[in-house]
Write an enzyme that holds these catalytic residues in place. Structure first.
Site, PDB file in Angstrom:
ATOM      1  N   LEU A 399       0.863  -1.177   0.000  1.00 52.50           N
ATOM      2  CA  LEU A 399       0.000   0.000   0.000  1.00 52.50           C
ATOM      3  C   LEU A 399       0.900   1.228   0.000  1.00 52.50           C
ATOM      4  O   LEU A 399       2.006   1.203   0.548  1.00 52.50           O
ATOM      5  CB  LEU A 399      -0.882   0.031   1.258  1.00 52.50           C
ATOM      6  CG  LEU A 399      -1.969  -1.042   1.381  1.00 52.50           C
ATOM      7  CD1 LEU A 399      -2.668  -0.923   2.740  1.00 52.50           C
ATOM      8  CD2 LEU A 399      -2.988  -0.940   0.263  1.00 52.50           C
ATOM      9  N   ASP A 400       0.419   2.318  -0.610  1.00 55.45           N
ATOM     10  CA  ASP A 400       1.153   3.579  -0.527  1.00 55.45           C
ATOM     11  C   ASP A 400       1.404   3.927   0.930  1.00 55.45           C
ATOM     12  O   ASP A 400       0.604   3.582   1.813  1.00 55.45           O
ATOM     13  CB  ASP A 400       0.342   4.715  -1.156  1.00 55.45           C
ATOM     14  CG  ASP A 400       0.272   4.624  -2.666  1.00 55.45           C
ATOM     15  OD1 ASP A 400       1.052   3.860  -3.234  1.00 55.45           O
ATOM     16  OD2 ASP A 400      -0.577   5.322  -3.250  1.00 55.45           O
ATOM     17  N   MET A 401       2.487   4.638   1.184  1.00 58.35           N
ATOM     18  CA  MET A 401       2.825   5.030   2.545  1.00 58.35           C
ATOM     19  C   MET A 401       1.655   5.748   3.220  1.00 58.35           C
ATOM     20  O   MET A 401       1.354   5.507   4.399  1.00 58.35           O
ATOM     21  CB  MET A 401       4.045   5.943   2.523  1.00 58.35           C
ATOM     22  CG  MET A 401       4.495   6.424   3.886  1.00 58.35           C
ATOM     23  SD  MET A 401       5.791   7.667   3.777  1.00 58.35           S
ATOM     24  CE  MET A 401       4.834   9.085   3.228  1.00 58.35           C
ATOM     25  N   THR A 403      -1.537   5.532   2.623  1.00 53.65           N
ATOM     26  CA  THR A 403      -2.781   4.774   2.663  1.00 53.65           C
ATOM     27  C   THR A 403      -2.788   3.814   3.849  1.00 53.65           C
ATOM     28  O   THR A 403      -1.793   3.144   4.118  1.00 53.65           O
ATOM     29  CB  THR A 403      -2.957   3.965   1.357  1.00 53.65           C
ATOM     30  OG1 THR A 403      -2.888   4.853   0.241  1.00 53.65           O
ATOM     31  CG2 THR A 403      -4.286   3.234   1.337  1.00 53.65           C
TER      32      THR A 403
END
Length: 552
Positions: A399-401, A403
């Site tokens: 996951l994106d940092m 998110t």
């Protein structure tokens, strides 16, 4: 340009606003109140420039730099990126580090020579006699190709007929081929091959004069293009050497010096022409101390990037990061707030599901999935500490940092491979919950916008039909309230920043996710959460459905 027109005094009362202890970290910041006041005064000035409104509406990045003079006075400088209204110099703004538009400068003179070459190339490419010869050559080559193709087909049919005769002769009841007949078949084959060679040479002889005339003309074009390329490269090199960038210590480096230490070695086009380097250069030239800086976008968003009118943005990475690394030397600069957050050691992961083969954890917003370049706490580092004997890479997906939400952890190599295969063939169902700024009108739908990295401003992604990879997102509106939309996203592909770009882009939902500092407006956190994961258990074969509700 005098100092009185370059340095602006605040019209709004700012005496009660304390100065920051350190200068702005330019790649991630919350605008200081002094910068906000300065930006608002600049925006008021822009709104009153009637002659610029059409160009301003197309979008432009502006910057403000609060400075302190040697006498302790506080004021601000203003700059724009690139050129404005066809000019690089305007009285209200700081001048460029090097003015490309100097009438007597080398750049204008050489640019004129390159323009003459472009005109000559265009003239040669559209020359009537050349166009006529090219059409004749193309038509003759096509005719030759068709004739030779027909000849090959006839040879093939004759060969098949000979092979059929030999096959029939080999059957028990077949009529045997005499030596004389076999020799005749061989001579027929040899004759047809020789005839084809003669035909091929004849066509080449007819084509050659036309080809020579066309090639001679095209050689002139290619020579001019080679000269243009060499002149352009030399011009760029000479141009970059004119950008002599200062820092707070008074040290000077050219753009060639600065970018020579980077991976790409050469400066990208437009380096040194952004607002931030212009502002710092002028402050140093006048002996003023930079106090705080901010950049904002004014006007419509570009087609590929996402920019919102009036929003503040960090400096770009591709052009400005190497330059600002030099120019900020000697100043006390704020720490990177993202790095500070990433290095927190008190972060915890919630285990939502676990058995002997895998686990599903809830990642908080602001934590990396895997270690980055910096020494930072990540899901991987925490899981490696929790499962020290696992023979698996552990992290199955990311996951994106920014998110939050569910991540699957594999405890064995076999489970890891099985789960990765499910992600690769898109059999895993994912549902994200987001809170958007603005009202999404359709109740549900699909967004298809191809994405690729922005090479000059990583990690930003951009929409690009030529270079972008397919990116597909289904959505369903859950609630609309107070000009905000609560929405469920169902990504069908897994591109970097896919949901963030699809939400913010004008061709998507045109409603950025709240807290998205890259594509919208920065806030305390990004309101995007990976809520649900459904997959087939790699060992038991049962369908696993895990949900973790967002905390917003």
């Amino acid at each position: 340009m005098t100092d009185s027109t370059l340095l602006h005094s605040f019209r709004t009362p700012v005496a009660g606003i304390p100065l920051p202890e350190k200068f702005t970290f330019p790649f991630c910041y919350t605008p200081h109140p002094l910068c906000v006041s300065a930006a608002e005064e600049v925006q008021d000035y822009l709104a009153r420039q009637d002659g610029w409104q059409e160009e301003l509406a197309q979008g432009k990045m502006f910057g403000v730099l609060v400075v302190e003079t040697e006498k302790g006075e506080i004021g601000y400088l203003v700059a724009f990126s690139g050129i404005l209204a066809g000019k690089s110099v305007h009285p209200f703004f700081v001048p460029p580090v090097y003015d490309l538009q100097q009438p007597q400068g080398f750049f204008k003179a050489e640019e004129e020579q390159i323009s003459h070459i472009n005109a000559r190339i265009a003239q040669l490419e559209t020359d009537a006699e050349y166009t006529k010869l090219l059409c004749q050559l193309t038509a003759l080559q096509q005719t030759a190709g068709e004739a030779l193709k027909e000849a090959r087909q006839q040879m093939k049919a004759a060969k098949e007929k000979r092979e059929e005769r030999r096959r029939q002769a080999s059957l028990p009841a077949g009529c045997r081929i005499t030596p004389e007949e076999e020799n005749a078949l061989i001579r027929e084959s040899q004759f047809q091959k020789a005839e084809y060679k003669r035909m091929e040479r004849a066509w080449k002889a007819r084509i050659a004069p036309l080809q020579q005339a066309v090639s001679a003309h095209e050689a002139c074009i290619q020579a001019l293009k080679a000269e243009r390329k060499a002149r352009s490269a030399a011009l760029q090199q000479k141009l970059f050497e004119q950008f002599r960038m200062l820092n707070y210590r008074g040290e000077v480096k050219t753009l060639c010096d600065i970018f020579g230490q980077t991976v790409h070695k050469t400066p990208p086009a437009g380096a040194g022409e952004c607002a931030a380097p212009k502002l710092l250069q002028q402050a140093y030239l006048h002996g003023w101390k930079p106090v705080a800086m901010a950049e904002f976008w004014w006007g419509a968003s570009p087609k590929t990037e996402i920019r919102h009118h009036g929003h503040y943005y960090p400096a770009c990475k591709g052009k400005c990061e190497p330059i600002l690394k030099h120019m900020l030397q000697g100043l006390e600069v704020d720490e990177n707030p993202i790095l500070k957050e990433l290095q927190r050691t008190d972060r915890k992961l919630e285990t939502v599901y676990e058995d002997e083969y895998l686990a599903v954890v809830g990642k908080p917003a602001g934590m990396l999935s895997v270690p980055g370049k910096e020494d930072a706490v990540s899901v991987y580092s925490l899981m490696r500490r929790q499962y020290p004997d696992a023979d698996s890479p552990l992290i199955v997906h990311r996951l994106d940092m920014d998110t939050s939400g569910l991540l699957v952890i594999a405890k064995t190599k076999q489970v890891h491979q099985h789960l990765q295969a499910q992600f690769k063939n898109r059999s895993i169902r994912k549902r994200y919950i987001a809170l958007l700024e603005g009202t999404v009108v359709p109740d549900k739908g699909r967004i298809e916008l191809p994405l690729c990295p922005n090479p000059l401003d990583r990690p930003r992604q951009m929409v690009h039909t030529g270079y972008g990879k397919p990116a597909i997102t289904d959505f369903e509106v859950l609630e609309r309230k107070d000009n905000r939309t609560r929405i469920a996203f169902y990504p069908r592909t897994g591109r970097t920043h896919q949901l963030r770009v699809h939400a913010a882009h004008p061709l998507g939902l045109h409603c950025p996710i709240i807290g998205d500092g890259l594509y919208g407006k920065k806030a305390g956190r990004l309101y995007l959460h990976a809520e649900t994961l459904e997959f087939i258990h790699p060992v038991t074969g049962e369908k696993i459905s895990i949900t973790q509700a967002p905390d917003f």
